[in-house]
Structure formats: C-alpha cells, structure tokens
Scaffold this active site. Structure first.
Site, PDB file in Angstrom:
ATOM      1  N   VAL A   1      63.347  58.287  -8.888  1.00  0.00           N
ATOM      2  CA  VAL A   1      63.414  59.694  -9.280  1.00  0.00           C
ATOM      3  C   VAL A   1      63.759  59.697 -10.767  1.00  0.00           C
ATOM      4  O   VAL A   1      64.780  59.137 -11.174  1.00  0.00           O
ATOM      5  CB  VAL A   1      64.477  60.441  -8.457  1.00  0.00           C
ATOM      6  CG1 VAL A   1      64.612  61.869  -8.952  1.00  0.00           C
ATOM      7  CG2 VAL A   1      64.082  60.415  -6.988  1.00  0.00           C
TER       8      VAL A   1
ATOM      9  N   ASN B   1      53.048  45.322 -21.866  1.00  0.00           N
ATOM     10  CA  ASN B   1      52.991  46.001 -23.162  1.00  0.00           C
ATOM     11  C   ASN B   1      53.522  45.022 -24.210  1.00  0.00           C
ATOM     12  O   ASN B   1      53.854  43.874 -23.892  1.00  0.00           O
ATOM     13  CB  ASN B   1      53.737  47.343 -23.137  1.00  0.00           C
ATOM     14  CG  ASN B   1      55.235  47.182 -22.916  1.00  0.00           C
ATOM     15  OD1 ASN B   1      55.790  46.097 -23.075  1.00  0.00           O
ATOM     16  ND2 ASN B   1      55.891  48.259 -22.546  1.00  0.00           N
TER      17      ASN B   1
ATOM     18  N   GLY C   1      50.184  51.153 -26.795  1.00  0.00           N
ATOM     19  CA  GLY C   1      50.543  52.548 -27.055  1.00  0.00           C
ATOM     20  C   GLY C   1      49.401  53.268 -27.753  1.00  0.00           C
ATOM     21  O   GLY C   1      48.241  53.138 -27.352  1.00  0.00           O
TER      22      GLY C   1
ATOM     23  N   ARG D   1      47.847  52.606 -30.268  1.00  0.00           N
ATOM     24  CA  ARG D   1      46.811  51.735 -30.853  1.00  0.00           C
ATOM     25  C   ARG D   1      45.840  51.211 -29.799  1.00  0.00           C
ATOM     26  O   ARG D   1      44.968  50.397 -30.094  1.00  0.00           O
ATOM     27  CB  ARG D   1      47.464  50.585 -31.623  1.00  0.00           C
ATOM     28  CG  ARG D   1      48.043  51.036 -32.962  1.00  0.00           C
ATOM     29  CD  ARG D   1      48.738  49.912 -33.693  1.00  0.00           C
ATOM     30  NE  ARG D   1      49.974  49.543 -33.019  1.00  0.00           N
ATOM     31  CZ  ARG D   1      50.226  48.328 -32.524  1.00  0.00           C
ATOM     32  NH1 ARG D   1      49.334  47.368 -32.617  1.00  0.00           N
ATOM     33  NH2 ARG D   1      51.369  48.091 -31.912  1.00  0.00           N
TER      34      ARG D   1
ATOM     35  N   GLY E   1      52.137  53.795 -19.795  1.00  0.00           N
ATOM     36  CA  GLY E   1      51.640  52.473 -19.397  1.00  0.00           C
ATOM     37  C   GLY E   1      51.201  52.467 -17.935  1.00  0.00           C
ATOM     38  O   GLY E   1      50.201  51.837 -17.576  1.00  0.00           O
ATOM     39  N   ASP E   2      51.936  53.195 -17.103  1.00  0.00           N
ATOM     40  CA  ASP E   2      51.572  53.274 -15.676  1.00  0.00           C
ATOM     41  C   ASP E   2      50.272  54.063 -15.496  1.00  0.00           C
ATOM     42  O   ASP E   2      49.451  53.731 -14.634  1.00  0.00           O
ATOM     43  CB  ASP E   2      52.695  53.938 -14.873  1.00  0.00           C
ATOM     44  CG  ASP E   2      53.988  53.154 -14.975  1.00  0.00           C
ATOM     45  OD1 ASP E   2      53.923  51.916 -15.075  1.00  0.00           O
ATOM     46  OD2 ASP E   2      55.056  53.782 -14.970  1.00  0.00           O
TER      47      ASP E   2
ATOM     48  N   SER F   1      48.151  61.599 -20.718  1.00  0.00           N
ATOM     49  CA  SER F   1      49.487  61.681 -20.109  1.00  0.00           C
ATOM     50  C   SER F   1      50.594  61.898 -21.137  1.00  0.00           C
ATOM     51  O   SER F   1      51.603  62.532 -20.835  1.00  0.00           O
ATOM     52  CB  SER F   1      49.782  60.424 -19.275  1.00  0.00           C
ATOM     53  OG  SER F   1      50.241  59.371 -20.097  1.00  0.00           O
TER      54      SER F   1
ATOM     55  N   GLY G   1      57.168  64.439 -18.821  1.00  0.00           N
ATOM     56  CA  GLY G   1      57.364  63.731 -17.560  1.00  0.00           C
ATOM     57  C   GLY G   1      56.391  62.588 -17.375  1.00  0.00           C
ATOM     58  O   GLY G   1      55.585  62.271 -18.256  1.00  0.00           O
TER      59      GLY G   1
HETATM   60  O1  RIB Z   1      57.166  53.300 -16.531  1.00  0.00           O
HETATM   61  C1  RIB Z   1      57.862  54.492 -16.436  1.00  0.00           C
HETATM   62  C2  RIB Z   1      58.746  54.475 -15.237  1.00  0.00           C
HETATM   63  O2  RIB Z   1      59.729  53.478 -15.421  1.00  0.00           O
HETATM   64  C3  RIB Z   1      59.519  55.744 -14.975  1.00  0.00           C
HETATM   65  O3  RIB Z   1      58.835  56.625 -14.125  1.00  0.00           O
HETATM   66  C4  RIB Z   1      60.836  55.243 -14.404  1.00  0.00           C
HETATM   67  O4  RIB Z   1      61.028  55.656 -13.097  1.00  0.00           O
HETATM   68  C5  RIB Z   1      60.792  53.734 -14.550  1.00  0.00           C
HETATM   69  O5  RIB Z   1      60.484  53.120 -13.359  1.00  0.00           O
HETATM   70 NA    NA Z   2      53.938  62.162 -20.125  1.00  0.00          NA
END
Ligand code: RIB
Ligand code: NA
Length: 309
Positions: free
Chosen positions: A11, A184, A222, A224, A251-252, A282, A287
């Site tokens: 969370v 990264n 990032g 770049r 990154g996710d 994103s 968030g």
């Molecule tokens: O990569 C970002 C994430 O890292 C966030 O959502 C946080 O929960 C951590 O796990």
């Molecule tokens: Na964001």
C-alpha cells in the site's frame, strides 16, 4: 494465461513534500495520497490494463489493507486465485516521499510479502504451467525468486527478472537463467559496484554482466529511455518528452507494458518503445498504479504524441 507475476504488493502512502524534515523537526507537507502499489502488483496491473491475461502469486496480511488490495487487483482484471492471506502480519506498505522536483524516496516494509515461499509456487504450479511469461522482482524472499526461476526453466516459460529493489545478495547465476534482466541505473550500479554516471560507464558496467552469461540486459534510464544489450549489440530507445508530476512506479509501468508487448509479438525493440512511452505517460500522473493508462487511453496518448500535440 499470458503472464504470471510472482511478487509483491504494497500500500503506497505517498506524502508530497517541499523538503524532508530534519531529525527532531516537525514539518507540514502539502498533500497525501494512498494508493495500491508494490513492484509486483504494479507490473501485473500495467500488463492487465493493457489487455494481457495476468495472474498474480502474492501475499497480503490480515489488516485493513488486505481486502482492498485483492479488490484492486481484480478490478484491473488480474487473476487473484493465488493471493494468500497470512495471519499475524501486516500487509506490505511503502511510505513514499515525492518532492517538488517530482523525485521520489521510497521506504518499503515488506510485511506479508516476506511470507511468499517456494511452497506457494508449487501450490500455484498447475496455473503457472499454462503461462507464457513470468515476471519477478526482489520484494519477496530470494529463495522464492530462485525457486520460481527453476520452475520456469523446467516448464520452458520465459522469465523477466527486475532486480528491484537492488540487492547485492542476488546470485547472478540465477539472473543468467532469465530471458530478460531489467534493472534501472541505481540497481546496475549496486549490482556491479561500478559507476553509471555516463552512457559509456553504463555500457561498461552492463558488459560485465553479459560476460557472466546474461542474455538480454535492459537498463531503464528514466527520461533518457532505455538501453538494450545483448551479445555485441547495443540499442537505445528514447523516451517521450513529458512534464513529470510523479515518477513513482514508472519503472514498473515500463516492465508491465514491455511484458505485454513482448508476449504479443516477441519484438524486443518495439516492446521497449511502447514500454518507454507507457512509463512516460505514468509520470504525468500522481501515484503509481493509478497513473497507468488502459489500452485506449494509451493509444490516444501515442496518437497525440505522433501528431505533435
Ligand atoms: O516501484 C515502485 C513501488 O515500489 C511502489 O509502488 C512501492 O510500493 C514500492 O514497492
Ligand atoms: Na505516476
């Protein structure tokens, strides 16, 4: 199922700050937001929002956050049949601080994520066997990551390993069993102990990993963009110029979109281009997961970019 994510959920407790307080100081911060995060869940949600069929193997605690986390995954279309509820432990939480330059600092409390064990992979095996691609990160015990890689190799499932957060303990021999290794810059620096302050140094650090047997190294950079190293080949993919509001979870976003694209057509460079654009979108929103577009929002964004709007 296209994709299985074996990993974390957290969370995200995001506080927007002007600066960090000093020790002993109380400071007012302009805003706070709570959202669903965790590297594993973020990647699963990104891929699912784009239309991939995604299952997740993860653990929640027995607190107020648990049900909300499961509901959130379901709303994004992620299969939650292998989400385990662990009693006597908190769900994973991530206090995040985003400053006025939109840079983030993240603390993670793994909580239930530390209870995701190799036995959970065995339990999910019948469902996992049918997946084409597995995504792993390092917010769960390393032994579980290794068990997942062993399982995927036996079943001939492609694997993406995102070594985040960075861990010096990661056994590179396992990374070499994976199809894609996606750190990264900071993670590359910590893994190799080498500087990454220029593209030349990033390439030098990256090559030391390829020499150990890594097949495909993709370094996310990032704003770049991203670099892909495989054999003697080096490819750079640029990102899109956007006004950054919050880079948490970018990154996710990259990895979730990359996985979705790669499963669809198997073209690495094309998947990297889409993933860079998805990550760029994103960062324009606050968030982590909540700033990820679905397929149609993403298409509109790409079209607008192409028309130079
Ligand atoms: O990569 C970002 C994430 O890292 C966030 O959502 C946080 O929960 C951590 O796990
Ligand atoms: Na964001």
């Amino acid at each position: 199922m296209d994709i299985a994510v074996i990993g974390s959920n957290m969370v995200d407790l995001i506080t927007y700050i002007d600066r960090m307080p000093n020790a002993g100081e109380t400071l007012e911060a302009p805003a706070f937001e709570i959202g669903c995060g965790g590297k594993g869940a973020n990647q699963a949600v990104a891929a699912a929002k784009l239309g991939a069929s995604v299952m997740m193997v993860t653990c929640v605690g027995d607190d107020v956050f648990a049900d909300n986390t499961v509901r959130n995954l379901q709303q994004a279309g992620v299969d939650t049949r292998h989400v385990k509820k662990v009693t006597g432990v908190s769900s994973g939480v991530a206090p995040i601080f985003v400053d006025s330059a939109s840079q983030n600092r993240i603390l993670i409390v793994k909580g239930a994520n530390d209870r995701l064990l190799p036995a959970d992979i065995e339990r999910a095996a019948p469902a996992l066997q049918a997946c084409r691609l597995m995504i792993l990160q390092l917010e769960i015990p390393l032994e579980t990551v290794y068990a997942a890689i062993d399982f995927a190799r036996r079943q001939r499932i492609a694997v993406i390993l995102n070594p985040a957060p960075a861990s010096r303990e990661l056994d590179i021999a396992y990374a070499c069993q994976c199809d894609f290794f996606i750190p990264n810059e900071t993670e590359l620096e910590i893994l190799t102990g080498m500087p990454v302050d220029s593209e030349e140094n990033i390439l030098r650090a990256g090559r030391t990993l390829l020499e150990k047997g890594l097949r495909n190294l993709i370094v996310t950079l990032g704003q770049r963009g991203a670099l892909w190293l495989t054999g003697d080949r080096v490819e750079h993919v640029a990102s899109l110029p956007v006004k950054a509001v919050d880079t948490s979870g970018a990154g996710d976003a990259f990895i979730g979109c990359f996985a979705h694209e790669y499963v669809r057509h198997g073209e690495v460079l094309q998947a990297m281009r889409q993933a860079s654009a998805y990550a760029a979108y994103s960062v324009t929103g606050k968030g982590t997961q909540r700033s990820y577009p679905d397929a149609s929002q993403f298409l509109d964004f790409i079209t607008a970019q192409q028309q130079g709007k």
